[in-house]
Design a protein around this motif. Sequence first.
Motif, mmCIF file in Angstrom:
data_model
loop_
_atom_site.group_PDB
_atom_site.id
_atom_site.type_symbol
_atom_site.label_atom_id
_atom_site.label_comp_id
_atom_site.label_asym_id
_atom_site.label_seq_id
_atom_site.Cartn_x
_atom_site.Cartn_y
_atom_site.Cartn_z
ATOM 1 N N VAL A 20 -14.934 26.799 -4.906
ATOM 2 C CA VAL A 20 -15.624 27.944 -5.497
ATOM 3 C C VAL A 20 -17.113 27.639 -5.390
ATOM 4 O O VAL A 20 -17.558 26.563 -5.796
ATOM 5 N N ASN A 21 -17.875 28.579 -4.835
ATOM 6 C CA ASN A 21 -19.321 28.350 -4.780
ATOM 7 C C ASN A 21 -20.052 29.384 -5.617
ATOM 8 O O ASN A 21 -19.450 30.306 -6.163
ATOM 9 N N GLN A 22 -21.363 29.211 -5.720
ATOM 10 C CA GLN A 22 -22.168 30.078 -6.584
ATOM 11 C C GLN A 22 -22.223 31.510 -6.087
ATOM 12 O O GLN A 22 -22.508 32.426 -6.850
ATOM 13 N N ASP A 23 -21.943 31.726 -4.808
ATOM 14 C CA ASP A 23 -21.962 33.078 -4.255
ATOM 15 C C ASP A 23 -20.652 33.821 -4.475
ATOM 16 O O ASP A 23 -20.488 34.935 -4.006
ATOM 17 N N GLY A 24 -19.706 33.165 -5.162
ATOM 18 C CA GLY A 24 -18.426 33.812 -5.433
ATOM 19 C C GLY A 24 -17.380 33.600 -4.361
ATOM 20 O O GLY A 24 -16.272 34.107 -4.459
ATOM 21 N N ARG A 25 -17.721 32.849 -3.314
ATOM 22 C CA ARG A 25 -16.726 32.558 -2.280
ATOM 23 C C ARG A 25 -15.748 31.544 -2.849
ATOM 24 O O ARG A 25 -16.140 30.537 -3.416
ATOM 25 N N GLN A 26 -14.471 31.811 -2.740
ATOM 26 C CA GLN A 26 -13.485 30.850 -3.215
ATOM 27 C C GLN A 26 -12.224 30.936 -2.365
ATOM 28 O O GLN A 26 -11.889 31.986 -1.832
ATOM 29 N N PHE A 27 -11.578 29.781 -2.238
ATOM 30 C CA PHE A 27 -10.314 29.717 -1.522
ATOM 31 C C PHE A 27 -9.594 28.437 -1.900
ATOM 32 O O PHE A 27 -10.200 27.460 -2.321
ATOM 33 N N ASP A 28 -8.278 28.486 -1.803
ATOM 34 C CA ASP A 28 -7.432 27.331 -2.045
ATOM 35 C C ASP A 28 -7.060 26.729 -0.693
ATOM 36 O O ASP A 28 -6.803 27.459 0.260
ATOM 37 N N TYR A 29 -7.027 25.413 -0.652
ATOM 38 C CA TYR A 29 -6.680 24.766 0.605
ATOM 39 C C TYR A 29 -6.013 23.419 0.355
ATOM 40 O O TYR A 29 -6.118 22.846 -0.723
ATOM 41 N N GLU A 30 -5.319 22.956 1.372
ATOM 42 C CA GLU A 30 -4.712 21.636 1.368
ATOM 43 C C GLU A 30 -5.448 20.800 2.402
ATOM 44 O O GLU A 30 -5.687 21.250 3.515
ATOM 45 N N ARG A 31 -5.823 19.573 2.016
ATOM 46 C CA ARG A 31 -6.616 18.718 2.900
ATOM 47 C C ARG A 31 -5.855 17.424 3.179
ATOM 48 O O ARG A 31 -5.374 16.759 2.267
ATOM 49 N N LEU A 32 -5.754 17.073 4.443
ATOM 50 C CA LEU A 32 -5.145 15.827 4.887
ATOM 51 C C LEU A 32 -6.245 14.902 5.388
ATOM 52 O O LEU A 32 -7.101 15.330 6.176
ATOM 53 N N LEU A 33 -6.243 13.649 4.930
ATOM 54 C CA LEU A 33 -7.188 12.645 5.389
ATOM 55 C C LEU A 33 -6.412 11.475 5.979
ATOM 56 O O LEU A 33 -5.506 10.936 5.333
ATOM 57 N N LEU A 34 -6.770 11.088 7.197
ATOM 58 C CA LEU A 34 -6.112 9.979 7.881
ATOM 59 C C LEU A 34 -7.159 8.915 8.215
ATOM 60 O O LEU A 34 -8.113 9.197 8.945
ATOM 61 N N PRO A 35 -7.006 7.697 7.699
ATOM 62 C CA PRO A 35 -7.966 6.643 8.010
ATOM 63 C C PRO A 35 -7.755 6.128 9.428
ATOM 64 O O PRO A 35 -6.621 5.959 9.876
ATOM 65 N N LEU A 36 -8.854 5.882 10.134
ATOM 66 C CA LEU A 36 -8.787 5.378 11.504
ATOM 67 C C LEU A 36 -9.548 4.062 11.609
ATOM 68 O O LEU A 36 -10.696 3.971 11.186
ATOM 69 N N ALA A 37 -8.894 3.060 12.178
ATOM 70 C CA ALA A 37 -9.533 1.772 12.467
ATOM 71 C C ALA A 37 -9.801 1.741 13.961
ATOM 72 O O ALA A 37 -8.888 1.914 14.761
ATOM 73 N N VAL A 38 -11.047 1.517 14.336
ATOM 74 C CA VAL A 38 -11.414 1.556 15.746
ATOM 75 C C VAL A 38 -11.471 0.151 16.332
ATOM 76 O O VAL A 38 -10.864 -0.129 17.349
ATOM 77 N N GLY A 39 -12.206 -0.741 15.672
ATOM 78 C CA GLY A 39 -12.341 -2.109 16.167
ATOM 79 C C GLY A 39 -11.427 -3.048 15.404
ATOM 80 O O GLY A 39 -10.347 -3.401 15.836
ATOM 81 N N GLU A 40 -11.877 -3.425 14.216
ATOM 82 C CA GLU A 40 -11.081 -4.303 13.363
ATOM 83 C C GLU A 40 -10.003 -3.472 12.676
ATOM 84 O O GLU A 40 -10.286 -2.470 12.050
ATOM 85 N N LEU A 41 -8.767 -3.924 12.766
ATOM 86 C CA LEU A 41 -7.654 -3.129 12.242
ATOM 87 C C LEU A 41 -7.651 -3.017 10.720
ATOM 88 O O LEU A 41 -7.020 -2.128 10.179
ATOM 89 N N ASP A 42 -8.363 -3.892 10.036
ATOM 90 C CA ASP A 42 -8.364 -3.819 8.571
ATOM 91 C C ASP A 42 -9.600 -3.099 8.032
ATOM 92 O O ASP A 42 -9.846 -3.091 6.846
ATOM 93 N N ARG A 43 -10.364 -2.477 8.911
ATOM 94 C CA ARG A 43 -11.598 -1.792 8.483
ATOM 95 C C ARG A 43 -11.576 -0.353 8.962
ATOM 96 O O ARG A 43 -11.578 -0.076 10.164
ATOM 97 N N VAL A 44 -11.578 0.567 8.034
ATOM 98 C CA VAL A 44 -11.582 1.997 8.369
ATOM 99 C C VAL A 44 -12.984 2.398 8.794
ATOM 100 O O VAL A 44 -13.943 2.220 8.046
ATOM 101 N N GLU A 45 -13.089 2.915 10.012
ATOM 102 C CA GLU A 45 -14.395 3.302 10.536
ATOM 103 C C GLU A 45 -14.561 4.812 10.658
ATOM 104 O O GLU A 45 -15.678 5.300 10.792
ATOM 105 N N MET A 46 -13.450 5.528 10.604
ATOM 106 C CA MET A 46 -13.498 6.992 10.665
ATOM 107 C C MET A 46 -12.356 7.569 9.838
ATOM 108 O O MET A 46 -11.361 6.896 9.590
ATOM 109 N N ILE A 47 -12.539 8.799 9.456
ATOM 110 C CA ILE A 47 -11.475 9.557 8.794
ATOM 111 C C ILE A 47 -11.254 10.819 9.622
ATOM 112 O O ILE A 47 -12.194 11.567 9.892
ATOM 113 N N LEU A 48 -10.018 11.010 10.025
ATOM 114 C CA LEU A 48 -9.624 12.247 10.699
ATOM 115 C C LEU A 48 -9.022 13.145 9.639
ATOM 116 O O LEU A 48 -8.138 12.722 8.888
ATOM 117 N N GLY A 49 -9.537 14.357 9.532
ATOM 118 C CA GLY A 49 -9.058 15.258 8.496
ATOM 119 C C GLY A 49 -8.703 16.616 9.046
ATOM 120 O O GLY A 49 -9.099 16.988 10.147
#
Length: 132
Positions: free
Chosen positions: A77-106
């Motif tokens: 919901v924003n101050q201009d009255g725009r509003q919507f419901d949504y579902e968000r998926l976040l997936l952690p991505l390790a690029v170099g070191e496998l134990d370090r998340v360097e990006m999130i794909l959403g």
Amino acid sequence: ALMLALPHVFLVDVDHAGEGEFTFRLAGSFLEAAFGQTMTRRHVEDLKLDGHTDEILSRYRRTVAERAPSVSNLRFVNQDGRQFDYERLLLPLAVGELDRVEMILGGICFKSPLPTPSLSFLSRYHEDHGTL
């Protein structure tokens, strides 16, 4: 089906040491239009999210710390009255070191159809950055 999903997908860079902790590497055109602003190449903290920034940063940090996917059901919901419901998926991505998340794909799935928002606000951004 992939082409239909791309406008709803985003990729966030995780900076473990710098000022801009999370920066949108890219954001689908429908997401930018729904949120009414250019998100690509911008820090989450710099976006106008009308009080939603803390929740977003908290969930991104949790995804990085736990190195596990997460799904959230949210209402924007924003101050201009725009509003919507949504579902968000976040997936952690390790690029170099496998134990370090360097990006999130959403991805975001809107709970009810949104009228295709205007993309006119993007024209100035593309002129400034020399892209179409």
